[in-house]
Design a protein around this motif. Structure first.
Motif, PDB file in Angstrom:
ATOM      1  N   PHE A  85       0.831  -1.202   0.000  1.00 39.55           N
ATOM      2  CA  PHE A  85       0.000   0.000   0.000  1.00 39.55           C
ATOM      3  C   PHE A  85       0.865   1.251   0.000  1.00 39.55           C
ATOM      4  O   PHE A  85       0.592   2.213  -0.704  1.00 39.55           O
ATOM      5  N   PHE A  86       1.912   1.236   0.818  1.00 41.25           N
ATOM      6  CA  PHE A  86       2.772   2.412   0.920  1.00 41.25           C
ATOM      7  C   PHE A  86       3.450   2.715  -0.407  1.00 41.25           C
ATOM      8  O   PHE A  86       3.461   3.862  -0.856  1.00 41.25           O
ATOM      9  N   THR A  87       3.999   1.695  -1.057  1.00 50.15           N
ATOM     10  CA  THR A  87       4.691   1.951  -2.325  1.00 50.15           C
ATOM     11  C   THR A  87       3.708   2.394  -3.403  1.00 50.15           C
ATOM     12  O   THR A  87       4.018   3.284  -4.200  1.00 50.15           O
ATOM     13  N   ASP A  88       2.508   1.802  -3.432  1.00 45.01           N
ATOM     14  CA  ASP A  88       1.514   2.199  -4.424  1.00 45.01           C
ATOM     15  C   ASP A  88       1.058   3.635  -4.191  1.00 45.01           C
ATOM     16  O   ASP A  88       1.006   4.448  -5.117  1.00 45.01           O
ATOM     17  N   ARG A  89       0.737   3.971  -2.962  1.00 50.58           N
ATOM     18  CA  ARG A  89       0.271   5.329  -2.649  1.00 50.58           C
ATOM     19  C   ARG A  89       1.372   6.356  -2.843  1.00 50.58           C
ATOM     20  O   ARG A  89       1.124   7.463  -3.298  1.00 50.58           O
TER      21      ARG A  89
ATOM     22  N   LEU B 195       3.372  10.926  -8.688  1.00 50.06           N
ATOM     23  CA  LEU B 195       2.886  11.226 -10.042  1.00 50.06           C
ATOM     24  C   LEU B 195       2.039  12.497 -10.060  1.00 50.06           C
ATOM     25  O   LEU B 195       2.141  13.309 -10.987  1.00 50.06           O
ATOM     26  N   ARG B 196       1.216  12.695  -9.039  1.00 54.62           N
ATOM     27  CA  ARG B 196       0.429  13.943  -8.952  1.00 54.62           C
ATOM     28  C   ARG B 196       1.337  15.150  -8.768  1.00 54.62           C
ATOM     29  O   ARG B 196       1.105  16.208  -9.334  1.00 54.62           O
ATOM     30  N   ARG B 197       2.358  14.986  -7.937  1.00 46.26           N
ATOM     31  CA  ARG B 197       3.296  16.092  -7.709  1.00 46.26           C
ATOM     32  C   ARG B 197       4.030  16.439  -8.997  1.00 46.26           C
ATOM     33  O   ARG B 197       4.184  17.600  -9.348  1.00 46.26           O
ATOM     34  N   GLN B 198       4.472  15.428  -9.726  1.00 53.83           N
ATOM     35  CA  GLN B 198       5.168  15.670 -10.988  1.00 53.83           C
ATOM     36  C   GLN B 198       4.268  16.373 -11.991  1.00 53.83           C
ATOM     37  O   GLN B 198       4.724  17.275 -12.712  1.00 53.83           O
TER      38      GLN B 198
ATOM     39  N   LEU C 156      -1.955  25.589  -3.395  1.00 54.05           N
ATOM     40  CA  LEU C 156      -2.987  24.964  -2.581  1.00 54.05           C
ATOM     41  C   LEU C 156      -3.042  23.466  -2.846  1.00 54.05           C
ATOM     42  O   LEU C 156      -3.180  22.666  -1.915  1.00 54.05           O
ATOM     43  N   GLN C 157      -2.890  23.066  -4.100  1.00 63.30           N
ATOM     44  CA  GLN C 157      -2.888  21.644  -4.428  1.00 63.30           C
ATOM     45  C   GLN C 157      -1.663  20.936  -3.840  1.00 63.30           C
ATOM     46  O   GLN C 157      -1.756  19.792  -3.414  1.00 63.30           O
ATOM     47  N   PHE C 158      -0.524  21.632  -3.818  1.00 62.72           N
ATOM     48  CA  PHE C 158       0.666  21.048  -3.181  1.00 62.72           C
ATOM     49  C   PHE C 158       0.423  20.833  -1.691  1.00 62.72           C
ATOM     50  O   PHE C 158       0.802  19.803  -1.134  1.00 62.72           O
ATOM     51  N   ALA C 159      -0.195  21.806  -1.035  1.00 62.16           N
ATOM     52  CA  ALA C 159      -0.491  21.673   0.392  1.00 62.16           C
ATOM     53  C   ALA C 159      -1.458  20.514   0.631  1.00 62.16           C
ATOM     54  O   ALA C 159      -1.277  19.722   1.567  1.00 62.16           O
ATOM     55  N   THR C 160      -2.467  20.391  -0.210  1.00 62.44           N
ATOM     56  CA  THR C 160      -3.418  19.281  -0.100  1.00 62.44           C
ATOM     57  C   THR C 160      -2.716  17.945  -0.310  1.00 62.44           C
ATOM     58  O   THR C 160      -2.976  16.975   0.403  1.00 62.44           O
ATOM     59  N   LEU C 161      -1.825  17.911  -1.280  1.00 61.45           N
ATOM     60  CA  LEU C 161      -1.070  16.694  -1.563  1.00 61.45           C
ATOM     61  C   LEU C 161      -0.178  16.310  -0.387  1.00 61.45           C
ATOM     62  O   LEU C 161      -0.087  15.133  -0.014  1.00 61.45           O
ATOM     63  N   ARG C 162       0.459  17.299   0.242  1.00 60.48           N
ATOM     64  CA  ARG C 162       1.288  17.016   1.419  1.00 60.48           C
ATOM     65  C   ARG C 162       0.443  16.486   2.580  1.00 60.48           C
ATOM     66  O   ARG C 162       0.837  15.543   3.274  1.00 60.48           O
ATOM     67  N   ASP C 163      -0.736  17.082   2.802  1.00 65.61           N
ATOM     68  CA  ASP C 163      -1.623  16.600   3.864  1.00 65.61           C
ATOM     69  C   ASP C 163      -2.066  15.161   3.600  1.00 65.61           C
ATOM     70  O   ASP C 163      -2.106  14.334   4.509  1.00 65.61           O
ATOM     71  N   HIS C 164      -2.398  14.882   2.353  1.00 68.96           N
ATOM     72  CA  HIS C 164      -2.815  13.534   1.966  1.00 68.96           C
ATOM     73  C   HIS C 164      -1.677  12.538   2.207  1.00 68.96           C
ATOM     74  O   HIS C 164      -1.900  11.442   2.733  1.00 68.96           O
ATOM     75  N   ALA C 165      -0.463  12.924   1.849  1.00 69.37           N
ATOM     76  CA  ALA C 165       0.701  12.056   2.055  1.00 69.37           C
ATOM     77  C   ALA C 165       0.933  11.805   3.542  1.00 69.37           C
ATOM     78  O   ALA C 165       1.271  10.681   3.938  1.00 69.37           O
ATOM     79  N   GLU C 166       0.739  12.818   4.377  1.00 73.45           N
ATOM     80  CA  GLU C 166       0.915  12.644   5.822  1.00 73.45           C
ATOM     81  C   GLU C 166      -0.111  11.672   6.394  1.00 73.45           C
ATOM     82  O   GLU C 166       0.221  10.836   7.242  1.00 73.45           O
TER      83      GLU C 166
END
Length: 146
Positions: A54-58, A64-67, A107-117
């Protein structure tokens, strides 16, 4: 059939992780009901494997979203640079009409970081529980049984 062949490799790790997590949860529950310390311990390994998959997939999905976001920003900078090379003054470049809104991207970067956390926290929890179960599950269950 072709769609399945294209779809399967991209999602294989998530499918295997989901099946592994389901087997881990069902097996752990059954071994607890049957009071089987050895089976309880062994199912911890499935939890560890599911957590890693799960960790490697997520992590891959987040990367990919960040890129994609970085590519949008770089494309926008390239467009603006091209316009400035043509002699348009930076203050004359319109504020609207371009593909990328930089504040929205931040804002999307911040959302992405929160999701990753959140994903990382859940993964750490599952990995800790499953590793402890794998290493000491039999001892724990024998202690609980008496």
């Amino acid at each position: 059939m072709r769609r399945l062949i294209d779809f399967l490799p991209a999602r294989l790790s998530r499918i295997v992780a989901t099946l592994g997590l389901a087997a881990y949860l069902v097996g752990t529950l059954i071994s607890l009901i049957q009071l089987s310390p050895d089976a309880f311990q062994r199912f911890g390994s499935l939890g560890v494997a599911a957590s890693i998959l799960f960790f490697t997939d997520r992590l891959l999905q987040i990367e990919l979203r960040r890129q994609a976001a970085v590519e949008r920003i770089l494309h926008e900078f390239g467009l603006e640079l091209e316009v400035m090379k043509e002699g348009v003054a930076p203050k004359d470049i319109p504020n609207e009409g371009y593909v990328t809104d930089y504040l929205n991207e931040e804002l999307q970067f911040a959302t992405l970081r929160d999701h990753a956390e959140r994903i990382n926290s859940r993964n750490i929890f599952l990995l800790t529980i499953a590793t402890t179960q794998w290493g000491f599950g039999d001892i724990f269950l024998r202690w609980v049984i008496g």
